[in-house]
Scaffold this active site. Structure first.
Site, PDB file in Angstrom:
ATOM      1  N   ASP A 108       3.439   4.026   0.491  1.00  0.00           N
ATOM      2  CA  ASP A 108       3.892   3.983  -0.711  1.00  0.00           C
ATOM      3  C   ASP A 108       2.954   4.488  -1.870  1.00  0.00           C
ATOM      4  O   ASP A 108       1.689   4.455  -1.280  1.00  0.00           O
ATOM      5  CB  ASP A 108       4.203   2.700  -1.584  1.00  0.00           C
ATOM      6  CG  ASP A 108       5.243   1.815  -0.647  1.00  0.00           C
ATOM      7  OD1 ASP A 108       5.931   2.486   0.181  1.00  0.00           O
ATOM      8  OD2 ASP A 108       5.040   0.699  -0.759  1.00  0.00           O
ATOM      9  N   LYS A 109       3.091   5.168  -2.821  1.00  0.00           N
ATOM     10  CA  LYS A 109       1.979   5.718  -3.949  1.00  0.00           C
ATOM     11  C   LYS A 109       1.169   4.432  -4.361  1.00  0.00           C
ATOM     12  O   LYS A 109      -0.145   4.731  -4.516  1.00  0.00           O
ATOM     13  CB  LYS A 109       2.945   6.239  -4.870  1.00  0.00           C
ATOM     14  CG  LYS A 109       1.942   6.610  -6.273  1.00  0.00           C
ATOM     15  CD  LYS A 109       2.849   6.993  -7.684  1.00  0.00           C
ATOM     16  CE  LYS A 109       2.000   7.738  -8.633  1.00  0.00           C
ATOM     17  NZ  LYS A 109       2.564   8.182  -9.761  1.00  0.00           N
TER      18      LYS A 109
END
Ligand code: URA
Length: 236
Positions: A108-109
């Protein structure tokens, strides 16, 4: 992109140095050369290791495996519209390679840590296939103290995540203190670790992947990467 006896224009464009059309000009300008001063034309068949670009050896041929320490804030996507991309941390011309370099799964970011990238499609498939069950370890910082039953819930093989049809495979929780734990999983479902803790009534506020199979970051700093030998993956 075979590593020997490839047309020069094809080799250089597949490595992202220039377009096939630009090769003739770059030879004339002396930017592209042969280590034995062999006269070159765009269609000369050459070995990868004999060619120099601005006097430097070429980037590695197809079969690259990159181990990156992904920082928070970078997205595992090729889409420029999504903000800062993990590919921005690599040399610019690597974006133009064909076959393309892709991430092995995604982080994920907001997740940091060990990320693999490769241009080897078969390896990518093998490392992400659920059949291979590559263990991955995540360090989670939690919003609330652990209750004590999470290890059992995650190990049970019965934990259902919202919207999923099958339960998560057994995963191993190691408690560090009341708001820190590591979780080893062998799958790669969307936001899996965050969703597992959410299903157990907690909330992950920071997440870091510390290992992928036998690989760890060692002393690699945030935002840095190193090339791995693809032979490391032969038995995976
Ligand atoms: N699980 C998550 O929740 N996020 C990741 O980036 C990887 C695993």
């Amino acid at each position: 992109m075979p590593s020997s006896n490839t047309r020069l224009d094809k080799l250089l464009s597949s490595l992202g140095y220039c377009s096939r059309r630009e090769v003739a000009t770059l030879i004339r300008e002396g930017i592209i050369s042969h280590i034995d001063n062999f006269p070159l034309k765009s269609d000369t068949k050459v070995a990868h290791d004999k060619i120099r670009f601005e006097g430097e050896p070429l980037d590695p041929p197809q079969g690259m495996v990159i181990l990156m320490h992904k920082p928070v804030g970078y997205v595992c996507s090729h889409d420029d519209g999504e903000g800062r991309l993990v590919y921005d941390l690599l040399p610019e011309r690597w974006r133009r390679r064909d076959p393309k370099i892709s991430t092995v799964g995604r982080l994920d970011k907001e997740t940091s840590g060990l990320l693999l990238l490769t241009d080897d499609g078969a390896l990518l498939h093998r490392l992400t296939s659920p059949k291979h069950k590559v263990p991955k370890v995540y360090e989670a910082t939690l919003d609330r103290p652990l209750k004590g039953d999470e290890g059992e819930i995650f190990a049970s093989g019965t934990l259902m995540l919202n919207g999923e049809k099958t339960p998560c495979l057994p995963a191993k929780l190691t408690v560090i203190d009341e708001t820190h734990a590591t979780l080893e999983i062998t799958e790669g479902r969307y936001h899996q670790v965050r969703r597992m803790f959410a299903a157990a009534g907690n909330h992950v506020i920071a997440l870091h992947r510390s290992s992928f199979g036998d690989l760890t970051l060692e002393d690699l700093k945030m935002g840095e990467y190193r090339l791995l030998s693809s032979s490391l993956f032969i038995n995976h």
